[in-house]
Enzyme design. Sequence first.
Site, PDB file in Angstrom:
ATOM      1  N   TYR A   1     -13.875   6.801 -13.334  1.00  0.00           N
ATOM      2  CA  TYR A   1     -13.678   5.784 -12.297  1.00  0.00           C
ATOM      3  C   TYR A   1     -14.219   4.431 -12.778  1.00  0.00           C
ATOM      4  O   TYR A   1     -13.506   3.432 -12.816  1.00  0.00           O
ATOM      5  CB  TYR A   1     -14.374   6.227 -10.989  1.00  0.00           C
TER       6      TYR A   1
ATOM      7  N   LEU B   1      -0.051   4.147   1.132  1.00  0.00           N
ATOM      8  CA  LEU B   1      -0.499   4.963   2.275  1.00  0.00           C
ATOM      9  C   LEU B   1      -0.922   6.375   1.867  1.00  0.00           C
ATOM     10  O   LEU B   1      -1.032   7.247   2.709  1.00  0.00           O
ATOM     11  CB  LEU B   1       0.569   5.038   3.387  1.00  0.00           C
TER      12      LEU B   1
ATOM     13  N   ASP C   1       0.870  -1.187   0.000  1.00  0.00           N
ATOM     14  CA  ASP C   1       0.000   0.000   0.000  1.00  0.00           C
ATOM     15  C   ASP C   1       0.902   1.230   0.000  1.00  0.00           C
ATOM     16  O   ASP C   1       1.931   1.253   0.672  1.00  0.00           O
ATOM     17  CB  ASP C   1      -0.864  -0.021   1.271  1.00  0.00           C
TER      18      ASP C   1
END
Length: 322
Positions: free
Chosen positions: A141, A33, A31
Amino acid sequence: MKVFVTGGAGYIGSITVERLLDAGHQVVVFDNLERGHREAVDERARFIQGDLRFPDGVAKAVRAAKPEAVMHFAAYALVGESMERPELYFGNNLYGGLNLLEAMRAAGVRKLVFSSTCATYGFPARVPITEDTPQQPVNPYGESKLLFERVCSWYEKIYGIETAFLRYFNAAGATEKYGEDHEPETHLIPNVLRVALGRSRKIRVFGHDYNTPDGTCIRDYVHISDLAEAHILALENRCTGAFNLGNGRGWSVREVIAAARAVTGRAIPEEQAPRRAGDPDRLIASADRASKELGWIPKVNDIQAIVESAWKWHRAHPNGYA
Ligand code: UDP
């Protein structure tokens, strides 16, 4: 199994990581973050901070982890933002996804569970929405998620990487430890609960003249612990293809606000606001395929219980993970 989880510090990823570990799997979280939270990563998981848009880093991480399967959550997921900055969506969700597939191919990983979305259907002609409903996204999206589904289908045919596409409807609620913490927050339930907590003055209701009984949009809210469960089922049963994940019923914006008033005992003032661009009247899943092929039956199927779980988390974490 050893599972490599991208976006395991995010809302749905963190809860699925916890469930994977509880079920006895080993987990490596990858990830960047940027929108996830280090505090949301279960301490039993190995954590690698990295970004899917850098192919060398992804390839190295997958090669070192030697997973048997990948769960891919990491993505940008805001419709409104995608209409303003499509490059972010195609860059992260499509190009980043391609880097992940290439890393899997190089490392010989043949199983992928991918977080897709009902936004790939756009404005559906009919509800409930089945998996063979034409996919005609109406924003970058949804388009980025659909394009990645298509890339995965070719990788399955050509390279044998088996993929399950889990098309989520409206992910909502929390578990005891993990909940929804986005900045800025755009989703209905956390925004309603912010008003209940006194952190905003009113909930703005976007549109009141939709073609629905109370004039507000209807969505199929599905609890994140049920979504997490579907990932485990898809992984363990080696399922492939598309699965809609929703409760199979919808609640209007006004019904969600009413549920939040009942759960919190707070007034929660609302104000009418203009329609938000790109909102269809109603999105309701037919999850029959998930039920038949995955054996998936949502356990939390009532809006009050969904809101209640979110309320408990937000009360315990009024500033999110901060
Ligand atoms: N919504 C609203 N006020 C808000 C946030 C959302 O009226 O502050 C409405 C939104 O227009 C949609 C529904 O609530 O009809 C669900 O929106 P959300 O952003 O939670 O999920 P989406 O359906 O966009 O994935």
